[in-house]
Design a protein around this motif. Structure first.
Motif, PDB file in Angstrom:
ATOM      1  N   GLU A 265       0.802  -1.234   0.000  1.00  0.00           N
ATOM      2  CA  GLU A 265       0.000   0.000   0.000  1.00  0.00           C
ATOM      3  C   GLU A 265       0.828   1.275   0.000  1.00  0.00           C
ATOM      4  O   GLU A 265       0.276   2.366   0.088  1.00  0.00           O
ATOM      5  CB  GLU A 265      -0.910   0.005   1.239  1.00  0.00           C
ATOM      6  N   ASN A 268      -0.246   3.701  -2.646  1.00  0.00           N
ATOM      7  CA  ASN A 268      -1.685   3.780  -2.912  1.00  0.00           C
ATOM      8  C   ASN A 268      -2.232   5.081  -2.320  1.00  0.00           C
ATOM      9  O   ASN A 268      -2.307   5.238  -1.098  1.00  0.00           O
ATOM     10  CB  ASN A 268      -2.397   2.578  -2.277  1.00  0.00           C
ATOM     11  N   THR A 271      -4.909   5.028   0.511  1.00  0.00           N
ATOM     12  CA  THR A 271      -4.639   4.448   1.832  1.00  0.00           C
ATOM     13  C   THR A 271      -3.400   5.082   2.467  1.00  0.00           C
ATOM     14  O   THR A 271      -3.505   6.018   3.249  1.00  0.00           O
ATOM     15  CB  THR A 271      -4.470   2.924   1.733  1.00  0.00           C
ATOM     16  N   LEU A 304      -8.268  -0.732  -0.307  1.00  0.00           N
ATOM     17  CA  LEU A 304      -7.067  -1.565  -0.315  1.00  0.00           C
ATOM     18  C   LEU A 304      -6.885  -2.229  -1.680  1.00  0.00           C
ATOM     19  O   LEU A 304      -7.858  -2.509  -2.381  1.00  0.00           O
ATOM     20  CB  LEU A 304      -7.164  -2.652   0.755  1.00  0.00           C
ATOM     21  N   THR A 305      -5.645  -2.489  -2.037  1.00  0.00           N
ATOM     22  CA  THR A 305      -5.385  -3.235  -3.268  1.00  0.00           C
ATOM     23  C   THR A 305      -5.858  -4.674  -3.094  1.00  0.00           C
ATOM     24  O   THR A 305      -6.056  -5.149  -1.975  1.00  0.00           O
ATOM     25  CB  THR A 305      -3.888  -3.223  -3.602  1.00  0.00           C
ATOM     26  N   SER A 308      -3.544  -6.670  -0.919  1.00  0.00           N
ATOM     27  CA  SER A 308      -3.644  -6.333   0.501  1.00  0.00           C
ATOM     28  C   SER A 308      -4.883  -6.954   1.130  1.00  0.00           C
ATOM     29  O   SER A 308      -4.863  -7.378   2.291  1.00  0.00           O
ATOM     30  CB  SER A 308      -3.676  -4.813   0.696  1.00  0.00           C
TER      31      SER A 308
END
Length: 462
Positions: A265, A268, A271, A304-305, A308
């Motif tokens: 993350e 990202n 996040t 979240l990805t 993740s």
């Protein structure tokens, strides 16, 4: 008629005496959920003065009693002061177990606990025997209220300058109990509904305090007692192998989880991407801790990805330790499976940890528990996907969160269909009462000896 009533009472009492501790715990938890749901259905429990309806009431009561944290509506927005009080009481009872509450009254009245009460205490705390169970229970109660009090004081002092003494005290007490019991409920919706701890996602005092409470609550009551005896008598007392395994597993999961979340993350923007390096490490560590059955969110779980989310699912299913306020498969259960796999891959027969052999029975129990949990989680995700038309990984995230009594959500809980909500209620109850207790407790409690064996056969494996 009086004689008939007497016979009925005697029959019910005889039937109750035949119930095993496992069945009593399951039935009482169900009764607590029912009472909590009925209280939450009262108009006085809702902030708008209207009854919330049976679905919202039962879902919330189950989530609170099973210390999960999944909600259909923001806790502050939906519930009045009375409703929030009901919820925090359900969390405390569910976190410690109803037998701990009964023990408080017994201790305060100076009453001795009978054999059946001791058996229930041992079962509720996942102890192997009843030796010293009353002493352990006293230590559990003192330790619980002490740690919750310290956590509430720290949070009170943090919130006091910005929100005043009344709000700071209310927030401190509520979130300290919720964190220690690994519940994940919050009443910060007055600032931003559904935000959980995201508004304090860069606040080290709030996050570190909540993390410490989560970890301490998730270690397990047996580990507490073992550490207490070690501190009391440093020379003679030694930590048990179980305690060593729990401490090692807990530390490894926190560190490895934090590293994985931070790596996945780091860039990202939804996040961790906009945070400083220190804030990223703090938020990543909090995510690693909270996914193991706590349910507080310092970052947006829906953002979240995919990778993740997969890591979070693994952490959720692993959970905390046996006899704790946490859920999941439990740390030592997962460790036993890994040790068994490594032992088999090396061509050895006996699983060994710290120069001690592990019985085949425990390995089979761990395997059965893990397979059952994975099958339920996967099948539940299929049902949620089909019923509510959500992405499969998000549905898996939701079912793992419910089954492991975590409470995190990929922002899909309020939009789920009725069938999905009922499924999550069942998963939360099943996860809290205990997958191992329900599936294997009866066999372990009264196992008949096998009188014959079938001839063995060889199968192709792998």
């Amino acid at each position: 008629m009086p004689y008939a009533g007497y016979l009925l009472r005697m029959r019910l009492r005889a039937r109750a005496n035949r119930l095993s501790p496992t069945k009593i715990i399951a039935l009482v938890f169900a009764g607590i959920i029912l009472i909590g749901a009925l209280l939450l259905m009262l108009p006085a429990a809702s902030r708008n003065g209207e009854s919330c309806g049976p679905m919202t009431a039962f879902f919330t009561a189950t989530s609170a009693t099973c210390v999960t944290g999944l909600v259909l509506a923001d806790t502050y927005v939906q519930w009045s002061g009375f409703g929030q009080t009901v919820i925090i009481c359900l969390i405390q009872v569910g976190g410690l177990g109803f037998m701990s509450m009964a023990a408080i009254f017994a201790f305060s009245l100076h009453r001795r606990m009978g054999l059946k009460q001791r058996m229930l205490l041992a079962q509720a705390m996942s102890l192997n025997d009843m030796q010293g169970v009353v002493r352990i229970q006293k230590h559990v109660l003192v330790g619980t209220f002490t740690l919750e009090g310290v956590g509430a004081l720290i949070l009170f002092l943090r919130f006091l300058p910005d929100y005043g003494p009344v709000t700071a005290l209310k927030w401190g007490v509520f979130h300290s109990i919720s964190a220690f019991c690994n519940a994940g409920f919050d009443i910060l919706g007055v600032l931003e509904p559904g935000s959980s701890l995201m508004l304090f996602g860069k606040d080290p005092v709030v996050l570190i305090t909540i993390m410490c409470l989560i970890v301490l609550g998730g270690l397990g009551f047996f580990v507490w007692e073992d550490l207490f005896q070690k501190c009391k008598d440093r020379r003679k007392s030694k930590l048990s192998i179980y305690t060593k395994l729990v401490l090692i597993c807990t530390a490894f999961l926190i560190v490895s989880g934090a590293v994985s979340i931070c790596v996945l993350e780091w860039d990202n923007p939804a996040t961790l991407g906009t945070m400083t390096t220190g804030e990223k490490v703090l938020a990543g560590t909090f995510q690693s801790v909270t996914t193991r059955t706590a349910g507080f969110a310092a970052i947006d779980q829906g953002a979240l990805t995919e990778s993740s989310k997969a890591v979070s699912i693994l952490l959720m299913l692993t959970g905390g330790s046996s006899g704790s306020t946490a859920g999941g498969l439990k740390t030592v259960t997962v460790l036993l499976l890994l040790a068994a796999a490594i032992t088999s891959a090396r061509g050895k027969r006996q699983v060994q940890l710290f120069k001690r052999g592990i019985s085949d029975r425990q390995i089979r129990d761990a395997m059965a528990l893990t397979v059952m949990a994975l099958m339920l989680c996967f099948a539940g995700a299929i049902v949620v996907t089909a019923d509510s038309n959500v992405a499969f990984l998000d549905a898996m995230f939701e079912t793992a969160s419910a089954l492991a009594t975590v409470g995190l959500t990929a922002n899909i809980t309020p939009i789920l269909g009725t069938l999905s909500k009922i499924l999550l209620i069942v998963f939360m109850y099943f996860g809290r009462v205990g997958l191992l207790t329900i599936s294997l407790g009866f066999l372990m409690g009264d196992r008949a000896q096998e009188r014959y064996h079938y001839a063995e056969t060889k199968l192709l494996i792998g």
